[in-house]
Motif scaffolding. Structure first.
Motif, mmCIF file in Angstrom:
data_model
loop_
_atom_site.group_PDB
_atom_site.id
_atom_site.type_symbol
_atom_site.label_atom_id
_atom_site.label_comp_id
_atom_site.label_asym_id
_atom_site.label_seq_id
_atom_site.Cartn_x
_atom_site.Cartn_y
_atom_site.Cartn_z
ATOM 1 N N VAL A 1 -4.587 8.410 1.670
ATOM 2 C CA VAL A 1 -3.531 8.606 2.663
ATOM 3 C C VAL A 1 -2.389 9.391 2.022
ATOM 4 C CG1 VAL A 1 -1.764 7.461 4.053
ATOM 5 C CG2 VAL A 1 -4.096 6.587 4.050
ATOM 6 N N GLY A 2 -2.077 9.039 0.768
ATOM 7 C CA GLY A 2 -1.037 9.759 0.042
ATOM 8 C C GLY A 2 -1.406 11.210 -0.217
ATOM 9 N N ILE A 3 -2.673 11.455 -0.560
ATOM 10 C CA ILE A 3 -3.130 12.829 -0.778
ATOM 11 C C ILE A 3 -3.013 13.636 0.516
ATOM 12 C CG2 ILE A 3 -5.142 14.260 -1.307
ATOM 13 C CD1 ILE A 3 -6.034 12.014 -3.225
ATOM 14 N N ALA A 4 -3.432 13.017 1.627
ATOM 15 C CA ALA A 4 -3.330 13.695 2.918
ATOM 16 C C ALA A 4 -1.876 13.975 3.271
ATOM 17 C CB ALA A 4 -3.987 12.844 4.009
ATOM 18 N N LEU A 5 -1.018 12.988 3.044
ATOM 19 C CA LEU A 5 0.409 13.170 3.330
ATOM 20 C C LEU A 5 0.988 14.285 2.471
ATOM 21 C CD1 LEU A 5 3.082 12.276 4.627
ATOM 22 C CD2 LEU A 5 3.300 10.576 2.790
ATOM 23 N N CYS B 1 0.820 -1.216 0.000
ATOM 24 C CA CYS B 1 0.000 0.000 0.000
ATOM 25 C C CYS B 1 0.851 1.261 0.000
ATOM 26 C CB CYS B 1 -0.926 0.010 1.214
ATOM 27 S SG CYS B 1 -2.378 -1.063 1.067
ATOM 28 N N LEU B 2 2.094 1.161 0.485
ATOM 29 C CA LEU B 2 2.959 2.341 0.518
ATOM 30 C C LEU B 2 3.304 2.841 -0.887
ATOM 31 C CD1 LEU B 2 5.484 1.651 3.426
ATOM 32 C CD2 LEU B 2 3.659 3.366 3.334
ATOM 33 N N ILE B 3 3.182 1.975 -1.892
ATOM 34 C CA ILE B 3 3.463 2.424 -3.262
ATOM 35 C C ILE B 3 2.479 3.510 -3.683
ATOM 36 C CG2 ILE B 3 3.619 1.753 -5.695
ATOM 37 C CD1 ILE B 3 4.591 -0.994 -4.782
ATOM 38 N N PRO B 4 1.144 3.257 -3.638
ATOM 39 C CA PRO B 4 0.227 4.345 -3.992
ATOM 40 C C PRO B 4 0.209 5.476 -2.964
ATOM 41 C CG PRO B 4 -1.006 2.397 -3.325
ATOM 42 C CD PRO B 4 0.417 1.970 -3.468
ATOM 43 N N VAL B 5 0.527 5.183 -1.703
ATOM 44 C CA VAL B 5 0.587 6.257 -0.708
ATOM 45 C C VAL B 5 1.636 7.287 -1.120
ATOM 46 C CG1 VAL B 5 1.314 6.832 1.638
ATOM 47 C CG2 VAL B 5 -0.302 4.977 1.274
ATOM 48 N N LEU B 6 2.861 6.827 -1.342
ATOM 49 C CA LEU B 6 3.945 7.746 -1.691
ATOM 50 C C LEU B 6 3.810 8.253 -3.118
ATOM 51 C CD1 LEU B 6 6.846 5.833 0.073
ATOM 52 C CD2 LEU B 6 5.875 8.032 0.752
ATOM 53 N N GLY B 7 3.295 7.408 -4.021
ATOM 54 C CA GLY B 7 3.110 7.829 -5.402
ATOM 55 C C GLY B 7 2.119 8.965 -5.531
ATOM 56 N N ASN B 8 1.049 8.933 -4.735
ATOM 57 C CA ASN B 8 0.073 10.025 -4.752
ATOM 58 C C ASN B 8 0.564 11.234 -3.969
ATOM 59 O OD1 ASN B 8 -2.755 9.361 -6.038
ATOM 60 N ND2 ASN B 8 -2.031 7.465 -5.128
ATOM 61 N N SER B 9 1.312 11.007 -2.908
ATOM 62 C CA SER B 9 1.769 12.139 -2.095
ATOM 63 C C SER B 9 2.698 13.049 -2.879
ATOM 64 C CB SER B 9 2.470 11.641 -0.827
ATOM 65 O OG SER B 9 3.698 11.005 -1.128
ATOM 66 N N CYS B 10 3.572 12.477 -3.718
ATOM 67 C CA CYS B 10 4.497 13.326 -4.472
ATOM 68 C C CYS B 10 3.769 14.154 -5.527
ATOM 69 C CB CYS B 10 5.616 12.494 -5.097
ATOM 70 S SG CYS B 10 5.123 11.363 -6.410
ATOM 71 N N VAL C 1 2.264 17.696 4.174
ATOM 72 C CA VAL C 1 3.675 18.050 4.097
ATOM 73 C C VAL C 1 3.863 19.318 3.275
ATOM 74 C CG1 VAL C 1 5.941 17.282 3.254
ATOM 75 C CG2 VAL C 1 4.445 15.678 4.427
ATOM 76 N N GLY C 2 3.042 19.461 2.223
ATOM 77 C CA GLY C 2 3.092 20.679 1.429
ATOM 78 C C GLY C 2 2.742 21.909 2.253
ATOM 79 N N GLY C 3 1.714 21.787 3.112
ATOM 80 C CA GLY C 3 1.350 22.895 3.985
ATOM 81 C C GLY C 3 2.460 23.254 4.947
ATOM 82 N N LEU C 4 3.150 22.231 5.465
ATOM 83 C CA LEU C 4 4.295 22.482 6.345
ATOM 84 C C LEU C 4 5.401 23.219 5.607
ATOM 85 C CD1 LEU C 4 5.617 22.000 9.114
ATOM 86 C CD2 LEU C 4 6.449 19.798 8.248
ATOM 87 N N ALA C 5 5.656 22.799 4.358
ATOM 88 C CA ALA C 5 6.681 23.461 3.556
ATOM 89 C C ALA C 5 6.317 24.914 3.277
ATOM 90 C CB ALA C 5 6.886 22.702 2.239
ATOM 91 N N VAL C 6 5.036 25.167 2.984
ATOM 92 C CA VAL C 6 4.583 26.538 2.718
ATOM 93 C C VAL C 6 4.762 27.405 3.958
ATOM 94 C CG1 VAL C 6 2.555 27.963 2.230
ATOM 95 C CG2 VAL C 6 2.988 25.912 0.876
#
Length: 407
Positions: free
Chosen positions: A343-347, A210-219, A351-356
């Protein structure tokens, strides 16, 4: 079911997924309007994206399991009706918290609806067309990027941000009527118990897959969540042109589904692994050109061309891994990709909000590079370590990963 009726079913469920995708994604086009209206920060407005995704991921398995004993025809009609009703109710949202509540409940209903769409289509069409049906249904989300997000952005900028969701609900009435006519009358309940559903999330090898689509969507979504401020603040594109740029980006995302179908054929994990390396290189290019109009747009459109390219392969891989590792839980496998993706979208949005907050919107592309390289690493680990054998140790039959051609 005749081929003509199969085609009508696939078309109807594709229209349903278009409305679901617009409901989920269109908010990125009106973040600035919500920020101004609600008097919150841009990062807080971005939490509406991550909040939706978290609720989607957590709530979908519970919703599917809770309604498991109800015929799937009834469950999907209830779920989609709730989505449409909540879209209309956004017009009464006068506070950030009331809007967040609507988004959270809507997310669970969206997750239920898309999971049942995949499940019903997989059972109703001929076996050789299942891959085609799933590809079309998932493609509805790309069509939402092409038409729904730009249209919603235009409406939000020229009328009112809440009217974006009201118009989405009005469009959704059409496939809702079609569903009454075309959905099989005798859809079965979902075999299995709540414990069978939860068993999917207790297997370490399934969690690793499941971590594949999690990280794939998060990026992807670390970029997509803040695409409007990237276009306006970093590239200097006038507000009136942003919806047009989003339309082009959405068109590129349709191409990504075709690329994804090619990746999903044959032995797809090696291709999926190197896809993330290509994405990391594109994100890196955007990091250096984000303040340059034409170069920045070029890299942004390349991101769109690969935005959904891992979805088909990820769905098939999760189906096969769950079938081999937890056979009793296979009826619930249609929830795995929506849950992992959100989960990837949320991540990504979180993380994007933290970076901003830490360094501004220009910090978003470098974060995407890191997430894409992490996706590469997890896919490489899955390729080397996950063997499709039952937990008891007996070797399972060789799994055929190929999917029918969509041509």
């Amino acid at each position: 079911m005749t081929r003509k009726r199969e085609n009508l079913l696939i078309l109807t469920l594709t229209l349903v997924s278009f409305v679901l995708g617009t409901t989920e994604y269109v908010i990125v086009g009106v973040l600035k309007e919500i920020e101004t209206y609600m008097k919150v920060s841009l990062a807080a407005a971005g939490a509406l994206v991550s909040g939706f995704a978290i609720a989607y991921a957590i709530g979908t398995p519970f919703a599917v399991a809770f309604l498991a004993k109800i015929p799937r025809r009834n469950s999907i009609l209830i779920g989609f009706a709730v989505v449409l009703a909540l879209n209309v109710l956004t017009i009464f949202s006068t506070t950030f918290y009331s809007l967040m509540v609507i988004r959270i409940v809507s997310a669970v209903a969206c997750g239920l609806t898309i999971s049942l769409s995949i499940s019903i289509a997989s059972d109703a069409v001929n076996r050789e067309r299942r891959g085609e049906a799933i590809a079309w249904i998932l493609g509805g989300f790309s069509i939402a990027n092409v038409l729904g997000v730009p249209l919603g952005t235009f409406i939000g900028q020229h009328l009112n941000w809440s009217m974006t969701f009201v118009v989405t609900a009005c469009i959704g009435v059409v496939p809702f009527i079609f569903m009454f006519r075309i959905l099989p009358q005798q859809t079965t309940t979902i075999a299995g118990s709540f414990s069978d559903q939860m068993a999917l999330f207790m297997k370490p090898r399934i969690l690793l897959a499941c971590l594949i689509p999690v990280l794939g969507n998060s990026c992807i979504f670390v970029i997509f969540t803040y695409i409007t401020p990237l276009l306006g603040q970093s590239m200097g594109i006038p507000a009136g042109w942003i919806s047009a740029v989003l339309l082009i980006y959405g068109a590129c995302s349709i191409l990504s589904n075709w690329i994804g179908a090619k990746i999903a054929k044959g032995d797809f994990l090696p291709k999926l692994k190197w896809l993330f390396v290509v994405q990391a290189a594109i994100f890196l290019g955007l990091s250096f050109t984000v303040s340059h109009l034409w170069l920045g747009l070029a890299f942004l459109f390349l991101i769109g061309c690969l935005s959904s390219s891992m979805s088909a392969a990820s769905q098939l891989y999760l189906f096969d891994v769950s079938g081999a590792i937890a056979p009793n839980s296979r009826p619930f496998a249609s929830t795995l990709l929506p849950v992992a993706a959100n989960v990837g979208i949320a991540l990504g949005s979180g993380v994007g909000g933290l970076a901003v907050n830490l360094g501004g919107v220009n910090w978003v592309p470098p974060v995407a590079v890191i997430l894409a390289l992490m996706a590469f690493g997890i896919t490489a680990i899955c390729q080397r370590s996950i063997q499709l054998k039952p937990e008891g140790g007996a070797t399972s039959p060789k799994v055929d990963y190929s999917i029918p051609s969509t041509n």
